[in-house]
Design a protein around this motif. Sequence first.
Motif, PDB file in Angstrom:
ATOM      1  N   PRO A 186       0.702  -1.287   0.014  1.00 32.48           N
ATOM      2  CA  PRO A 186       0.121  -0.028  -0.157  1.00 32.48           C
ATOM      3  C   PRO A 186       0.877   1.382   0.097  1.00 32.48           C
ATOM      4  CG  PRO A 186       0.043  -1.139   2.169  1.00 32.48           C
ATOM      5  CD  PRO A 186       0.589  -1.997   1.128  1.00 32.48           C
ATOM      6  N   TYR A 187       2.116   1.325   0.927  1.00 33.30           N
ATOM      7  CA  TYR A 187       2.913   2.466   0.680  1.00 33.30           C
ATOM      8  C   TYR A 187       3.438   2.743  -0.785  1.00 33.30           C
ATOM      9  CZ  TYR A 187       2.308   2.452   5.714  1.00 33.30           C
ATOM     10  OH  TYR A 187       1.840   2.277   7.063  1.00 33.30           O
TER      11      TYR A 187
ATOM     12  N   THR B  85       9.789  15.031  -3.597  1.00 30.99           N
ATOM     13  CA  THR B  85       9.342  14.751  -2.286  1.00 30.99           C
ATOM     14  C   THR B  85       8.487  13.688  -2.035  1.00 30.99           C
ATOM     15  OG1 THR B  85       9.256  17.223  -1.636  1.00 30.99           O
ATOM     16  CG2 THR B  85       8.007  15.621  -0.173  1.00 30.99           C
ATOM     17  N   LEU B  86       7.480  13.302  -3.025  1.00 26.28           N
ATOM     18  CA  LEU B  86       6.798  12.004  -3.131  1.00 26.28           C
ATOM     19  C   LEU B  86       7.747  10.771  -3.356  1.00 26.28           C
ATOM     20  CD1 LEU B  86       3.678  13.199  -5.208  1.00 26.28           C
ATOM     21  CD2 LEU B  86       3.761  12.717  -2.894  1.00 26.28           C
ATOM     22  N   ASN B  87       8.792  11.171  -4.213  1.00 22.60           N
ATOM     23  CA  ASN B  87       9.696   9.902  -4.452  1.00 22.60           C
ATOM     24  C   ASN B  87      10.514   9.772  -3.265  1.00 22.60           C
ATOM     25  OD1 ASN B  87      10.746   8.186  -6.261  1.00 22.60           O
ATOM     26  ND2 ASN B  87      12.181   9.715  -7.222  1.00 22.60           N
ATOM     27  N   SER B  88      10.833  10.786  -2.617  1.00 25.62           N
ATOM     28  CA  SER B  88      11.905  10.297  -1.286  1.00 25.62           C
ATOM     29  C   SER B  88      10.889   9.838  -0.210  1.00 25.62           C
ATOM     30  CB  SER B  88      12.436  11.846  -0.916  1.00 25.62           C
ATOM     31  OG  SER B  88      12.915  11.632   0.626  1.00 25.62           O
ATOM     32  N   LYS B  89       9.798  10.314   0.205  1.00 28.95           N
ATOM     33  CA  LYS B  89       9.056   9.763   1.129  1.00 28.95           C
ATOM     34  C   LYS B  89       8.622   8.287   0.879  1.00 28.95           C
ATOM     35  CE  LYS B  89       9.338  13.235   3.582  1.00 28.95           C
ATOM     36  NZ  LYS B  89      10.344  13.384   4.845  1.00 28.95           N
TER      37      LYS B  89
ATOM     38  N   CYS C  27       9.685   4.826   3.159  1.00 31.59           N
ATOM     39  CA  CYS C  27       9.072   4.076   3.609  1.00 31.59           C
ATOM     40  C   CYS C  27       9.677   2.434   3.625  1.00 31.59           C
ATOM     41  CB  CYS C  27       7.598   4.112   3.103  1.00 31.59           C
ATOM     42  SG  CYS C  27       6.470   5.465   3.631  1.00 31.59           S
ATOM     43  N   PHE C  28      10.637   2.360   3.266  1.00 30.66           N
ATOM     44  CA  PHE C  28      11.309   1.074   3.024  1.00 30.66           C
ATOM     45  C   PHE C  28      12.685   0.810   3.661  1.00 30.66           C
ATOM     46  CE2 PHE C  28       7.698   1.083   0.073  1.00 30.66           C
ATOM     47  CZ  PHE C  28       7.115  -0.161   0.338  1.00 30.66           C
TER      48      PHE C  28
ATOM     49  N   ASN D 152      -3.800  13.467   2.769  1.00 27.51           N
ATOM     50  CA  ASN D 152      -2.271  12.871   3.364  1.00 27.51           C
ATOM     51  C   ASN D 152      -1.919  13.837   4.470  1.00 27.51           C
ATOM     52  OD1 ASN D 152       0.217  11.231   3.094  1.00 27.51           O
ATOM     53  ND2 ASN D 152       0.962  13.519   2.904  1.00 27.51           N
ATOM     54  N   ARG D 153      -2.134  15.167   4.183  1.00 24.84           N
ATOM     55  CA  ARG D 153      -1.755  16.240   5.315  1.00 24.84           C
ATOM     56  C   ARG D 153      -2.793  15.934   6.503  1.00 24.84           C
ATOM     57  NH1 ARG D 153      -0.732  18.233   8.988  1.00 24.84           N
ATOM     58  NH2 ARG D 153      -0.320  20.189   9.666  1.00 24.84           N
ATOM     59  N   LEU D 154      -4.146  15.511   6.224  1.00 22.99           N
ATOM     60  CA  LEU D 154      -4.990  15.565   7.621  1.00 22.99           C
ATOM     61  C   LEU D 154      -4.807  13.983   8.327  1.00 22.99           C
ATOM     62  CD1 LEU D 154      -8.497  16.833   5.765  1.00 22.99           C
ATOM     63  CD2 LEU D 154      -6.980  17.907   7.516  1.00 22.99           C
ATOM     64  N   PHE D 155      -4.369  13.052   7.513  1.00 26.98           N
ATOM     65  CA  PHE D 155      -4.349  11.939   8.182  1.00 26.98           C
ATOM     66  C   PHE D 155      -2.974  11.219   8.358  1.00 26.98           C
ATOM     67  CE2 PHE D 155      -8.553  11.779   6.250  1.00 26.98           C
ATOM     68  CZ  PHE D 155      -9.252  11.763   7.162  1.00 26.98           C
ATOM     69  N   ASP D 156      -2.057  11.780   7.594  1.00 28.20           N
ATOM     70  CA  ASP D 156      -0.491  11.465   7.510  1.00 28.20           C
ATOM     71  C   ASP D 156      -0.191  10.007   7.808  1.00 28.20           C
ATOM     72  OD1 ASP D 156       2.151  11.854   7.446  1.00 28.20           O
ATOM     73  OD2 ASP D 156       2.298  12.881   9.264  1.00 28.20           O
ATOM     74  N   PRO D 157      -0.949   9.107   6.800  1.00 25.96           N
ATOM     75  CA  PRO D 157      -0.537   7.604   7.110  1.00 25.96           C
ATOM     76  C   PRO D 157       0.786   7.057   7.065  1.00 25.96           C
ATOM     77  CG  PRO D 157      -1.447   8.029   4.824  1.00 25.96           C
ATOM     78  CD  PRO D 157      -1.167   9.314   5.582  1.00 25.96           C
ATOM     79  N   SER D 158       1.673   7.819   6.691  1.00 29.38           N
ATOM     80  CA  SER D 158       3.247   7.138   6.462  1.00 29.38           C
ATOM     81  C   SER D 158       4.021   7.684   7.745  1.00 29.38           C
ATOM     82  CB  SER D 158       3.811   7.638   5.191  1.00 29.38           C
ATOM     83  OG  SER D 158       4.071   8.920   5.233  1.00 29.38           O
ATOM     84  N   ALA D 159       3.289   8.367   8.486  1.00 27.46           N
ATOM     85  CA  ALA D 159       4.124   9.069   9.717  1.00 27.46           C
ATOM     86  C   ALA D 159       4.777   8.038  10.570  1.00 27.46           C
ATOM     87  CB  ALA D 159       3.321  10.247  10.374  1.00 27.46           C
ATOM     88  N   ALA D 160       4.193   7.129  10.851  1.00 29.41           N
ATOM     89  CA  ALA D 160       4.834   6.171  11.971  1.00 29.41           C
ATOM     90  C   ALA D 160       5.719   5.251  11.220  1.00 29.41           C
ATOM     91  CB  ALA D 160       3.681   5.220  12.414  1.00 29.41           C
TER      92      ALA D 160
END
Length: 415
Positions: A216-217, A324-328, A332-333, A391-399
């Motif tokens: 999913p990420y 930024t999208l590419n980097s994040k 995530c891995f 993505n800003r509101l829920f920030d699913p990748s933060a953890a």
Amino acid sequence: MTAISPTDRPGNIGVIKALTYMMFMMFAMTTDSVGVIIPRVIQEFDLGMTAAGSFHYATMSGIALAGLMLGFLADSLGRKRAIILGLALFAVTAFLFAVGQSFGFFVMLLFLSGAAIGVFKTAALALIGDISTSTRSHTATMNTVEGFFGVGAIVGPAVVAALLASGASWKWLYVIAGGLAVVLIAMATAVRYPRPVVGQQKPADLKATLAMMGNPYALAFSLGTMLYVGVETAIYVWMPTLLADYSGPAILIATYALSIFFVLRAAGRFLGAWLLGRFAWTTVLVASSLAILICFAGALAGGRGAAVWLLPLSGLFMSVIYPTLNSKGISCFPKVQHGAVAGVILFFTCVSAVLSPLAMGAVSDTFGGAQYGFVLATGFALVLFVALLLNRLFDPSAARLAANDDRDYEAASAG
């Protein structure tokens, strides 16, 4: 997973970064020059626009397939070997342009050069993770790298214009790029790279890479880059057509609109590296995507008189989104899988670079004007903004990003 310790990090980080910057600038000189090369190709080989467009599609197809099928080489062979392998193949194909005579031969070379770019680009993207001290510094470095890509996108067309003005063939651009690739091979050979990460996860292979497409990420960030690329290609593929009939007071701006866009995009990426060091990346992307949407919607509402100003200006706001999208997505891995996930994201990027302008062209042809293709592009911009707002509101990748900071970068930052 064992992160790179301070003793594993080479002392020539600056040289490694410079090598990475130059790689991106070098291949951008060729990939972003097709817009000024295609008219010459049409003239030389008596082609239609669809056939001549193969100069763009062949390269993108090569990058996409190599990113997906060979991106894991950065993890299995190591960054250094994959970079040298990709650069060597690129150099060979670039030099062969000097002896080519047929259109089909050039298209084959472009596909192979795209495959070469896919190999060394994914390795370079993985290398950025190796030399970064946090996921935040990873994103800042990625924006700087893409800034140099933007410089190459400016330099390449200028070199082609100078060659044509002097009576030389456009083919010499590729020979020049091949020479730069040889210099980069020498640099890559001499540089000591960070020691490979060793841990519980084994390096990705082709099977693992294909399986990653269902993660999913990886999928979410890949779809985000697809939307962004759909918006960006509207500018560098179709904006010149949209403004071709412009005859208002800003005729000089219209003439150099694409160059202005590339300059602002490059400048914005260097600025983005600074912004992302000070503000949350989720906030920066929401603000940037909103500004892009306003530019596109304003261009539609105000017609060509507004488009001549707003569409080039959008380059300033587009600049920060893709790196930024590419980097994040990569961050995530685990580092040992960075090459594979970079390849997956690159695959989706290039698929969009092929399909999005085709879809816009088809819409424009169906309804009778380039402005209708920009209606579709504005729709892409709207969906991108909504996605980044969520993505800003829920920030699913933060953890996940925080966990990777602790696992992969803690020791590195201590050094």
